[in-house]
Design a protein around this motif. Structure first.
Motif, PDB file in Angstrom:
ATOM      1  N   HIS A  75       0.737  -1.270   0.073  1.00 28.66           N
ATOM      2  CA  HIS A  75      -0.150   0.007   0.025  1.00 28.66           C
ATOM      3  C   HIS A  75       1.038   1.206  -0.003  1.00 28.66           C
ATOM      4  CE1 HIS A  75      -3.912  -1.842   0.372  1.00 28.66           C
ATOM      5  NE2 HIS A  75      -3.095  -2.897   1.113  1.00 28.66           N
ATOM      6  N   CYS A  76       2.058   1.092   0.320  1.00 25.94           N
ATOM      7  CA  CYS A  76       2.925   2.515   0.347  1.00 25.94           C
ATOM      8  C   CYS A  76       4.217   1.820   0.085  1.00 25.94           C
ATOM      9  CB  CYS A  76       2.804   3.202   1.547  1.00 25.94           C
ATOM     10  SG  CYS A  76       2.840   2.271   2.939  1.00 25.94           S
ATOM     11  N   PRO A  77       4.317   1.447  -1.118  1.00 22.80           N
ATOM     12  CA  PRO A  77       5.911   0.726  -1.488  1.00 22.80           C
ATOM     13  C   PRO A  77       6.972   2.057  -1.673  1.00 22.80           C
ATOM     14  CG  PRO A  77       4.434   0.749  -3.367  1.00 22.80           C
ATOM     15  CD  PRO A  77       3.727   1.093  -2.288  1.00 22.80           C
ATOM     16  N   ASP A  78       6.467   3.139  -1.836  1.00 21.97           N
ATOM     17  CA  ASP A  78       7.465   4.548  -1.802  1.00 21.97           C
ATOM     18  C   ASP A  78       8.094   4.768  -0.588  1.00 21.97           C
ATOM     19  OD1 ASP A  78       7.146   4.986  -4.458  1.00 21.97           O
ATOM     20  OD2 ASP A  78       5.784   6.144  -4.577  1.00 21.97           O
ATOM     21  N   ASP A 106       7.115   8.906   7.727  1.00 25.56           N
ATOM     22  CA  ASP A 106       6.096  10.121   7.057  1.00 25.56           C
ATOM     23  C   ASP A 106       5.519   9.549   5.830  1.00 25.56           C
ATOM     24  OD1 ASP A 106       8.635   9.937   5.668  1.00 25.56           O
ATOM     25  OD2 ASP A 106       8.448  12.399   5.531  1.00 25.56           O
ATOM     26  N   SER A 107       6.331   8.878   5.022  1.00 27.12           N
ATOM     27  CA  SER A 107       5.955   8.453   3.844  1.00 27.12           C
ATOM     28  C   SER A 107       4.777   7.093   4.088  1.00 27.12           C
ATOM     29  CB  SER A 107       7.154   7.750   2.858  1.00 27.12           C
ATOM     30  OG  SER A 107       7.926   8.821   2.569  1.00 27.12           O
ATOM     31  N   VAL A 108       5.055   6.540   5.034  1.00 29.78           N
ATOM     32  CA  VAL A 108       4.021   5.289   5.535  1.00 29.78           C
ATOM     33  C   VAL A 108       2.812   6.078   5.618  1.00 29.78           C
ATOM     34  CG1 VAL A 108       3.491   3.869   7.334  1.00 29.78           C
ATOM     35  CG2 VAL A 108       5.836   3.748   6.420  1.00 29.78           C
ATOM     36  N   LEU A 109       2.719   6.901   6.492  1.00 30.98           N
ATOM     37  CA  LEU A 109       1.499   7.608   6.849  1.00 30.98           C
ATOM     38  C   LEU A 109       0.714   8.332   5.799  1.00 30.98           C
ATOM     39  CD1 LEU A 109       2.499   9.240  10.364  1.00 30.98           C
ATOM     40  CD2 LEU A 109       1.517   7.179   9.973  1.00 30.98           C
ATOM     41  N   GLU A 110       1.513   8.832   5.065  1.00 26.00           N
ATOM     42  CA  GLU A 110       1.046   9.741   3.555  1.00 26.00           C
ATOM     43  C   GLU A 110       0.462   8.427   2.744  1.00 26.00           C
ATOM     44  OE1 GLU A 110       3.709  12.006   1.573  1.00 26.00           O
ATOM     45  OE2 GLU A 110       4.048  13.398   3.591  1.00 26.00           O
ATOM     46  N   GLY A 111       1.266   7.100   2.567  1.00 26.02           N
ATOM     47  CA  GLY A 111       0.589   6.223   1.927  1.00 26.02           C
ATOM     48  C   GLY A 111      -0.601   5.809   2.236  1.00 26.02           C
ATOM     49  N   LEU A 112      -0.606   5.353   3.556  1.00 22.34           N
ATOM     50  CA  LEU A 112      -1.782   4.671   4.083  1.00 22.34           C
ATOM     51  C   LEU A 112      -3.056   5.578   4.458  1.00 22.34           C
ATOM     52  CD1 LEU A 112      -0.137   2.546   6.949  1.00 22.34           C
ATOM     53  CD2 LEU A 112      -0.780   1.669   4.724  1.00 22.34           C
ATOM     54  N   GLN A 113      -2.810   6.756   4.106  1.00 20.05           N
ATOM     55  CA  GLN A 113      -3.457   8.093   4.305  1.00 20.05           C
ATOM     56  C   GLN A 113      -4.090   8.026   5.798  1.00 20.05           C
ATOM     57  OE1 GLN A 113      -6.546   8.412   1.072  1.00 20.05           O
ATOM     58  NE2 GLN A 113      -5.079   7.044   0.116  1.00 20.05           N
ATOM     59  N   MET A 114      -3.002   7.981   6.935  1.00 13.09           N
ATOM     60  CA  MET A 114      -3.497   7.736   8.191  1.00 13.09           C
ATOM     61  C   MET A 114      -2.692   8.906   8.855  1.00 13.09           C
ATOM     62  SD  MET A 114      -3.701   3.587   8.964  1.00 13.09           S
ATOM     63  CE  MET A 114      -4.878   2.692   8.547  1.00 13.09           C
ATOM     64  N   ASP A 115      -2.982   9.155  10.322  1.00 12.71           N
ATOM     65  CA  ASP A 115      -2.114   9.992  11.250  1.00 12.71           C
ATOM     66  C   ASP A 115      -1.528   8.866  11.912  1.00 12.71           C
ATOM     67  OD1 ASP A 115      -3.936   9.053  13.145  1.00 12.71           O
ATOM     68  OD2 ASP A 115      -5.044  11.235  12.878  1.00 12.71           O
ATOM     69  N   LEU A 116      -0.831   9.291  12.800  1.00 14.06           N
ATOM     70  CA  LEU A 116       0.219   8.372  13.772  1.00 14.06           C
ATOM     71  C   LEU A 116      -0.970   7.434  14.836  1.00 14.06           C
ATOM     72  CD1 LEU A 116       2.811   7.209  14.762  1.00 14.06           C
ATOM     73  CD2 LEU A 116       3.106   9.137  16.293  1.00 14.06           C
ATOM     74  N   ASP A 117      -1.819   8.215  15.266  1.00 16.07           N
ATOM     75  CA  ASP A 117      -2.809   7.494  16.090  1.00 16.07           C
ATOM     76  C   ASP A 117      -3.413   6.370  15.471  1.00 16.07           C
ATOM     77  OD1 ASP A 117      -2.148   9.135  18.164  1.00 16.07           O
ATOM     78  OD2 ASP A 117      -3.815  10.265  18.067  1.00 16.07           O
ATOM     79  N   GLN A 118      -3.876   6.626  14.049  1.00 15.60           N
ATOM     80  CA  GLN A 118      -4.598   5.676  13.536  1.00 15.60           C
ATOM     81  C   GLN A 118      -3.453   4.449  12.939  1.00 15.60           C
ATOM     82  OE1 GLN A 118      -6.219   8.277  10.328  1.00 15.60           O
ATOM     83  NE2 GLN A 118      -8.385   7.735  11.109  1.00 15.60           N
TER      84      GLN A 118
END
Length: 393
Positions: free
Chosen positions: A13-16, A210-222
């Motif tokens: 889901h967030c390969p980049d 940061d790229s993980v959260l952007e790729g998953l479309q989540m904030d850290l809590d989620q």
């Protein structure tokens, strides 16, 4: 255990967010390394004829051999390592530790039985499953690091959490561990496979949160709630909830409260009774760590104690003296030399604009779609190949 299936989720889901490269790409960086995880991997991997390495007196030396030579490789590539050891485990982890002990006890019994009746492969398989890092292993590793002039600190509880604090503060560039929960502890960068053997020729994985959260479309809590739902060391997993379902549930209901409330209406999944997800969340968000400005988090690299290394490794543990002296020379040269500074040490990363974030998301979505298309094409070809009539010989 870390977080079950998290790497597969990120890869899909967030390969980049995942970069792979040679160890030399980390030149000039300070890295906090999860020592206990590294020692475990050395005890499992550093072997001869399927058995752990031993001194003449019958003492295990695999952990020392691995720590000495893998640290030399790291330092040779211009990296300054700081090792972080586990302290006492959190109380919530006791259930997972009890399960691990039970598995190791069963593996020990199987190992003894395999020695009597099994093949060499079975003996080695069960032998690896009985491995655990003891206080003596940790104490010997700390003694070795001190003699090498390589700093270490002992965390109050989880080493990964302490590594994450040091990375967030900028005292080190990244946290290095094989446990994916290092990201859940909010480490901005996770390095995997850093302490692997050079012979394995596996690239270093560099994962950016940061790229993980952007790729998953989540904030850290989620993201933390997703990791708990996937399965972590603090709570039992939920039957029937795999990575795909976990991701969809957090995306739809935003947090674990929403997921649990929805399930109370549908009873679709069997959540464990008194599932302490809120306690687990707190352990990830507010772990027992020392802040980066604490005196115990002060560290520096020093010249190796050559005579001390000879006494410990050669006289006590039976290492080859020429190799130990050669290693000490490499340490002196690389740790004392003034390393070229990286530009990232002078500039703080600039926050991405909304347009840049949208562009990154678009590229990420395109990459995911391309991967899905490739998988469909591969599945189609396999199906067509099976459908073809076989020629009789």
């Amino acid at each position: 255990m870390g977080i079950k299936n998290l790497y597969q989720v990120l890869k899909e889901h967030c390969p980049d967010a995942i970069k792979e490269g040679e160890i030399k790409n980390q030149f000039g960086r300070k890295v906090a390394i999860d020592a206990s995880m590294s020692l475990y991997s050395f005890l499992v991997a550093v072997r001869s004829d399927g058995q752990q390495l031993m001194s003449d007196t019958g003492e295990t030396t695999s952990h020392l051999m691995g720590l000495f030579y893998r640290t030399l490789r790291i330092v040779d590539n211009g990296i300054k390592p700081l090792y972080v050891f586990d302290g006492a485990p959190p109380k919530l982890k006791s259930g997972e530790l009890a399960k691990r002990f039970a598995r190791k006890s069963e593996a020990q019994e199987n190992h003894e039985e395999a020695k009597e009746t099994g093949t060499a492969e079975e003996v080695e398989k069960f032998s690896r499953r009985t491995v655990r890092v003891t206080r003596e292993h940790n104490a010997e590793a700390q003694r070795l690091l001190k003699l090498m002039g390589v700093p270490y600190i002992i965390a109050p509880t989880e080493a990964e959490a302490q590594c994450a604090v040091l990375a967030r503060s900028g005292k080190v560039y990244a946290a290095a561990s094989e446990d994916m929960d290092t990201l859940t502890f909010d480490s901005p960068v996770l390095l995997r496979k850093l302490t692997f053997s050079e012979q394995r020729k596996e690239p270093i994985q560099e994962i950016h949160l940061d790229s993980v959260l952007e790729g998953l479309q989540m904030d850290l809590d989620q993201f933390i709630d997703l990791c708990i739902l996937l399965g972590c060391d603090y709570v039992d997993p939920v039957k029937g909830i795999g990575p795909k379902v976990a991701l969809n549930l957090i995306r739809e209901y935003k947090n674990l409260e929403g997921v649990v409330e929805h399930n109370e209406k549908t009873h679709k999944y069997s959540f464990p009774e008194d599932w302490p997800y809120q306690d687990a969340r707190l352990l990830f968000k507010e772990p027992d760590v020392r802040q980066a400005d604490h005196p115990d988090c002060d560290f520096k690299w020093e010249s190796p104690d050559v005579d001390g290394l000879i006494k410990f490794l050669v006289e006590e543990k039976g290492f080859n003296e020429d190799r130990v002296r050669s290693g000490a020379t490499r340490l002196s040269k690389n740790l004392k030399s003034s390393q070229q500074s990286r530009l990232e040490g002078f500039f703080k990363p600039r926050e991405k604009t909304e347009a840049e974030k949208a562009n990154l998301k678009r590229k990420n979505d395109e990459k995911i779609e391309a991967n899905k298309k490739a998988k469909k094409e591969e599945a189609k070809k396999k199906k067509e190949a099976k459908a073809k009539p076989k020629m009789n010989s």
